[in-house]
Write an enzyme that holds these catalytic residues in place. Structure first.
Site, short mmCIF file in Angstrom:
data_model
loop_
_atom_site.label_atom_id
_atom_site.label_comp_id
_atom_site.label_asym_id
_atom_site.label_seq_id
_atom_site.Cartn_x
_atom_site.Cartn_y
_atom_site.Cartn_z
N TYR A 15 0.89 -1.16 0.02
CA TYR A 15 0.15 0.04 0.09
C TYR A 15 1.01 1.35 -0.08
O TYR A 15 0.69 1.98 -0.95
CB TYR A 15 -0.91 0.10 1.26
CG TYR A 15 -1.72 0.95 1.47
CD1 TYR A 15 -2.51 2.04 0.42
CD2 TYR A 15 -1.79 1.58 2.88
CE1 TYR A 15 -3.17 3.13 0.88
CE2 TYR A 15 -2.81 2.94 3.04
CZ TYR A 15 -3.22 3.38 2.16
OH TYR A 15 -3.96 4.64 2.20
N ILE A 18 -17.90 0.28 15.31
CA ILE A 18 -17.06 1.10 15.93
C ILE A 18 -16.60 0.71 17.17
O ILE A 18 -17.61 0.44 18.03
CB ILE A 18 -17.68 2.58 15.84
CG1 ILE A 18 -18.10 3.12 14.63
CG2 ILE A 18 -16.96 3.51 16.88
CD1 ILE A 18 -18.67 4.41 14.62
N LYS A 34 9.09 -2.61 15.51
CA LYS A 34 9.38 -1.30 14.97
C LYS A 34 10.44 -0.61 15.71
O LYS A 34 11.28 -0.02 15.56
CB LYS A 34 8.24 -0.54 14.84
CG LYS A 34 7.24 -0.80 13.68
CD LYS A 34 7.76 -0.82 12.34
CE LYS A 34 6.82 -1.36 11.17
NZ LYS A 34 7.23 -1.38 9.86
N ASN A 59 -1.61 7.74 10.75
CA ASN A 59 -2.63 6.77 10.44
C ASN A 59 -2.90 6.99 8.81
O ASN A 59 -3.55 7.90 8.40
CB ASN A 59 -3.94 6.90 10.87
CG ASN A 59 -3.76 5.95 12.41
OD1 ASN A 59 -3.11 6.64 13.15
ND2 ASN A 59 -4.66 4.92 12.47
N ASP A 89 9.73 -7.61 -3.38
CA ASP A 89 8.42 -7.88 -2.64
C ASP A 89 8.29 -9.18 -2.86
O ASP A 89 8.51 -9.83 -4.13
CB ASP A 89 7.45 -6.94 -3.37
CG ASP A 89 6.16 -6.80 -2.22
OD1 ASP A 89 5.76 -7.66 -1.89
OD2 ASP A 89 5.77 -5.81 -2.15
N ALA A 112 9.05 -3.70 3.52
CA ALA A 112 8.69 -4.92 3.51
C ALA A 112 8.81 -5.50 5.11
O ALA A 112 9.45 -5.36 5.82
CB ALA A 112 9.58 -5.80 2.98
N TYR A 118 4.02 -6.60 16.61
CA TYR A 118 4.50 -5.96 15.53
C TYR A 118 5.03 -4.52 15.80
O TYR A 118 6.00 -4.20 15.21
CB TYR A 118 3.11 -5.51 14.74
CG TYR A 118 2.98 -4.24 14.03
CD1 TYR A 118 3.61 -4.26 12.82
CD2 TYR A 118 2.37 -2.89 14.47
CE1 TYR A 118 3.67 -3.03 12.04
CE2 TYR A 118 2.59 -1.92 13.70
CZ TYR A 118 3.14 -1.84 12.50
OH TYR A 118 3.11 -0.63 11.67
N SER A 173 6.64 3.62 12.76
CA SER A 173 5.16 3.75 13.10
C SER A 173 5.11 4.66 14.31
O SER A 173 5.96 4.43 15.19
CB SER A 173 4.35 2.39 13.71
OG SER A 173 3.30 2.48 14.07
C1 UD1 Z 1 -2.83 0.70 14.10
C2 UD1 Z 1 -1.33 0.27 14.79
C3 UD1 Z 1 -0.35 1.03 13.91
C4 UD1 Z 1 -0.33 0.44 12.69
C5 UD1 Z 1 -1.54 0.67 11.95
C6 UD1 Z 1 -1.81 0.34 10.57
C7 UD1 Z 1 -1.46 0.20 17.24
C8 UD1 Z 1 -1.50 1.15 18.63
N1 UD1 Z 1 -1.59 0.96 16.13
O1 UD1 Z 1 -3.17 1.83 14.35
O2 UD1 Z 1 0.95 0.95 14.76
O3 UD1 Z 1 0.75 1.10 11.84
O4 UD1 Z 1 -2.61 0.16 12.76
O5 UD1 Z 1 -1.70 -0.95 10.48
O6 UD1 Z 1 -1.04 -0.79 17.29
N2 UD1 Z 1 -11.78 1.15 14.57
C9 UD1 Z 1 -13.14 0.79 14.55
N3 UD1 Z 1 -13.60 -0.11 13.71
C10 UD1 Z 1 -12.77 -0.82 13.07
C11 UD1 Z 1 -11.47 -0.74 12.77
C12 UD1 Z 1 -11.14 0.52 13.51
O7 UD1 Z 1 -13.84 1.56 15.19
O8 UD1 Z 1 -13.27 -1.93 12.26
C13 UD1 Z 1 -11.19 2.40 15.19
C14 UD1 Z 1 -10.08 1.73 16.13
O9 UD1 Z 1 -10.46 1.66 17.37
C15 UD1 Z 1 -9.25 2.95 16.03
C16 UD1 Z 1 -9.36 3.59 14.73
O10 UD1 Z 1 -10.64 3.13 14.15
O11 UD1 Z 1 -9.81 4.04 16.83
C17 UD1 Z 1 -8.13 3.25 13.71
O12 UD1 Z 1 -7.99 2.12 13.62
P1 UD1 Z 1 -6.72 1.39 12.76
O13 UD1 Z 1 -7.14 1.86 11.30
O14 UD1 Z 1 -7.01 -0.01 12.96
O15 UD1 Z 1 -5.32 2.04 13.14
P2 UD1 Z 1 -4.79 2.16 14.59
O16 UD1 Z 1 -5.15 1.18 15.57
O17 UD1 Z 1 -4.93 3.59 15.24
#
Ligand code: UD1
Length: 333
Positions: A11, A217, A153, A179, A31, A81, A149, A124
């Site tokens: 990505y 959520i 890092k 993010n 890759d 990677a 994970y 990250s």
């Molecule tokens: C996580 C990792 C980060 C990694 C990134 C991408 C941690 C603390 N963070 O970020 O290191 O680089 O993923 O792989 O480990 N959410 C929902 N519903 C869903 C999915 C997510 O509500 O189905 C919410 C989560 O609770 C969060 C937000 O959306 O509050 C973002 O989640 P996500 O996209 O998974 O990223 P992070 O957890 O912030």
């Protein structure tokens, strides 16, 4: 100048290859396609008019990596990677440590053999761990994480730092991403994980496309303005440009630098859902469920170092991110 991009079919890697080629760099992609599709290389060619050299290899395969360095005058490496699913890393820690650490150290050994001194690393914001106050600043202790994970890092940042201390004529830039979401304006590249997405935006994209029924959520009882978690979402093309800037910096400098790549703004899950609906004129089905283990209530970047050191600043709005994410999601199979 020739740049090796490991994980260049993924990505963030694929978007970075586009920016590198557009800026005139020769790009070699390595890759193993364990979490990417081969046709990404065709899509990069469609966008840029130039096909990057592609090797389907695992970066922990030293002989294969040596072959790449023998065939191309690699001046610098951008290393993406690695395995990246937070939840999976909790289930399979050994696999994550073995893969992410082995591939990085093998790459560093081969770089040393071929006298390649410039390294940009895909780190990250997870390295700031659960205890630092936000906004996160680079000088805060970044020595903890909440998943294997994330620990890979932290460890790789340490390995690179110790290496550059021992080899002060080298340069390593540790890019701490917040993010990344969204996709290239062509709609040809984007975040398309195998299986059910773990991350928020690809999940939203599949709900919007009717491939998943509804978004859950994860919690609305956090101590934030609307009760849902806040994150620093940035457009993946901004992130890709950040790598270009880091590479330009590394070409001219020695030493190690950690740099946040984020916008400096916190956006809640609920705000992102509504922004997606508004930008794309779509209604998303969602329910509020329980909190997800390990999620922090809120964090975002202090993005000032990237601007001062690299001359980089995020330029895309949340609306741009939502519109481009949907452009990609509605076209992907
Ligand atoms: C996580 C990792 C980060 C990694 C990134 C991408 C941690 C603390 N963070 O970020 O290191 O680089 O993923 O792989 O480990 N959410 C929902 N519903 C869903 C999915 C997510 O509500 O189905 C919410 C989560 O609770 C969060 C937000 O959306 O509050 C973002 O989640 P996500 O996209 O998974 O990223 P992070 O957890 O912030």
């Amino acid at each position: 100048m020739t740049v090796l991009v490991t994980g260049g079919a993924g990505y963030i890697g694929s978007h970075t290859v586009v920016e590198l080629q557009s800026a005139g760099y020769e790009v070699v992609v390595a890759d193993d396609l364990s979490n990417a599709k081969a046709d990404v290389i065709d899509r990069i060619e469609t966008i840029t008019g130039k096909r990057p050299v592609f090797y389907k290899i695992d970066c922990a395969d030293k002989a294969a990596l040596r072959g790449v360095f023998e065939n191309h005058p690699i001046d610098a490496v951008i290393h993406f990677a690695g395995f990246k699913a937070v939840g999976e890393s909790v289930q399979k820690p050994l696999q994550y440590y073995r893969n992410n650490l082995d591939s990085t150290m093998t790459l560093m050994e081969v770089m040393e053999e071929f006298d390649c001194k410039k390294f940009v690393f895909s780190s990250s914001a997870t390295v700031y761990g659960p205890n630092n106050p936000y906004p996160y600043k680079e000088e805060m202790p970044a020595i903890q994480s909440s998943s294997p994970y994330g620990w890979t890092k932290v460890m790789i940042e340490r390995i690179l730092t110790d290496y550059v201390t021992a080899h002060p004529d080298c340069c390593a830039i540790l890019l701490r991403y917040f993010n990344p979401i969204g996709s290239h304006e062509s709609g040809l590249l984007g975040d398309d994980p195998n299986g059910i997405p773990n991350n928020l935006m690809p999940y939203i994209g599949r709900v919007a496309a009717g491939k998943l029924e509804k978004l859950t959520i994860f919690g609305d009882d956090y101590p934030t303005p609307d009760g849902t978690c806040q994150r620093d979402y940035l457009h993946v093309v901004d992130l890709a440009v950040g790598h270009l800037k880091a590479l330009e910096y590394a070409r001219e400098h020695e030493g190690v630098e950690a740099v946040n790549l984020g916008t400096g703004n916190g956006v809640s899950v609920m705000e992102l859902v509504h922004a997606f609906e508004k930008a794309n004129n779509i209604t998303l089905s969602y329910v509020v469920g329980p909190r997800r283990d390990g999620d922090l209530p809120a964090f975002w970047a202090d993005a000032s170092k990237a601007q001062i050191l690299l001359g980089w600043k995020a330029t895309h709005s949340v609306e741009d991110m939502c519109r481009s994410a949907w452009d990609f999601a509605r076209n992907s199979k």
